[in-house]
Design a protein around this motif. Structure first.
Motif, PDB file in Angstrom:
ATOM      1  N   ILE A 100       5.378   7.003   4.314  1.00 32.65           N
ATOM      2  CA  ILE A 100       4.363   7.257   5.349  1.00 32.65           C
ATOM      3  C   ILE A 100       3.307   6.147   5.347  1.00 32.65           C
ATOM      4  N   PRO A 101       2.618   5.872   4.224  1.00 33.05           N
ATOM      5  CA  PRO A 101       1.683   4.732   4.251  1.00 33.05           C
ATOM      6  C   PRO A 101       2.377   3.390   4.423  1.00 33.05           C
ATOM      7  N   THR A 102       3.636   3.274   4.010  1.00 32.75           N
ATOM      8  CA  THR A 102       4.356   2.016   4.225  1.00 32.75           C
ATOM      9  C   THR A 102       4.418   1.699   5.714  1.00 32.75           C
ATOM     10  N   PHE A 103       4.854   2.643   6.512  1.00 32.36           N
ATOM     11  CA  PHE A 103       4.939   2.424   7.956  1.00 32.36           C
ATOM     12  C   PHE A 103       3.552   2.257   8.576  1.00 32.36           C
ATOM     13  N   LEU A 104       2.622   3.112   8.181  1.00 29.58           N
ATOM     14  CA  LEU A 104       1.313   3.109   8.833  1.00 29.58           C
ATOM     15  C   LEU A 104       0.516   1.845   8.530  1.00 29.58           C
ATOM     16  N   PHE A 111       0.811  -1.219   0.000  1.00 28.47           N
ATOM     17  CA  PHE A 111       0.000   0.000   0.000  1.00 28.47           C
ATOM     18  C   PHE A 111       0.846   1.270   0.000  1.00 28.47           C
ATOM     19  N   GLY A 112       2.126   1.138   0.357  1.00 21.79           N
ATOM     20  CA  GLY A 112       2.992   2.302   0.426  1.00 21.79           C
ATOM     21  C   GLY A 112       3.891   2.426  -0.786  1.00 21.79           C
ATOM     22  N   VAL A 113       5.048   1.803  -0.723  1.00 25.48           N
ATOM     23  CA  VAL A 113       6.036   1.950  -1.792  1.00 25.48           C
ATOM     24  C   VAL A 113       5.463   1.578  -3.156  1.00 25.48           C
TER      25      VAL A 113
END
Length: 297
Positions: free
Chosen positions: A180-184, A154-156
């Protein structure tokens, strides 16, 4: 009608809101760099991304039903699956077809973009398909892969893939934004695994709440939240993201409440539910605010 209702259940429709939130970040970085967006192309990107999300959800529902995990899971509004297939088991085969069909839609969208833009998109596309197919059957049995796979998807992959299609090249700005979405999203799945520890353990799954325990995993949750917000600040300081990207920090209060709830109630599932809710809000609002900041800039 029962079949349709069951299939819609396996799609986990409310969870699909995460996809446009993440795609919007890639659209935002493209707009910030190019000053414009081809909205028809962006809509086609969203179709492929939503199809991929539906596919991974339905695969997860199908394999959890076939393994017997569904019968052992204590469901919450945020975890444990929909329970749709145990209530209508004859639809399982149709659900499997749906999972593959939606994956084929995603692949078709990817092939179209590759034909238009060249093979630069191919690595992201192949890795994305691999994650969709392998998450439940392989990644869920390795703690590190189980943590990283959702965030990478969903992130990278989603953010940088979107940015590439809209701009024709990869950029450090899209990479910075994608963190940011990768971590979240990794945190989203991490906390949602807390209620499933015993059920998942019974079928051989190995994620961090099983291998290191939920108390230590709640500390990990806090560390990953910190990394997500540091990524925003560092992106701005390095001029990879605009100053307006800092509005995404407004969700830090929700993240703190989620972390604090996880620390206090890691083993008390009913009391943990507000923390899980805050975690969902962080995952939906932070990428959306980041995208708003990128468009304002």
């Amino acid at each position: 009608m029962d079949t349709l209702k069951t299939l819609l259940g396996t799609m986990r429709i409310p969870f699909l809101l995460l996809t446009p939130a993440c795609v919007s970040v890639g659209v935002g970085t493209a707009h910030w760099q190019m000053g414009k967006v081809d909205w028809l192309t962006a809509s086609l990107i969203l179709l492929g991304a939503v199809s991929a999300h539906i596919s991974v959800n339905v695969f997860n529902e199908y394999y959890d039903f076939k393994s017997g995990l569904d019968a052992k899971t204590e469901r919450t509004p945020f975890s444990g699956g929909s329970g749709a297939l145990p209530g209508n088991p004859q639809v399982a085969r149709v659900a499997s077809v749906l999972a593959w069909a939606t994956l084929l839609i995603t692949a078709a969208v990817g092939v179209y973009f590759i034909s238009e833009l060249g093979v630069g998109l191919l690595p992201i596309g192949l890795f994305g398909v691999f994650l969709v197919v392998s998450y439940t059957t392989w990644c869920a049995y390795n703690p590190l892969l189980c943590l990283l796979a959702p965030g990478l998807g969903f992130g990278v992959l989603m953010v940088m893939g979107t940015d590439f299609v809209l701009t024709g090249s990869y950029s450090l700005s899209s990479f910075a934004a994608s963190l940011i979405p990768t971590f979240l999203v990794s945190n989203l799945l991490l906390l949602n695994q807390f209620p499933d520890v015993e059920a998942d353990k019974s079928v051989g799954r190995r994620h961090f709440p099983i291998t290191i325990g939920v108390e230590a995993s709640s500390v990990l949750l806090g560390v990953i939240y910190l990394l997500a917000y540091l990524a925003i600040v560092l992106g701005v300081l390095l001029s990879l993201l605009p100053l307006y990207a800092l509005i995404a920090l407004l969700t830090a209060g929700f993240a703190w409440r989620s972390y604090r709830g996880a620390r206090r109630y890691a083993t008390d599932i009913p009391a943990l539910l507000p923390a899980m809710k805050m975690n969902v809000l962080v995952n939906l609002l932070t990428p959306a605010l980041l995208a708003v900041g990128l468009f304002i800039a």
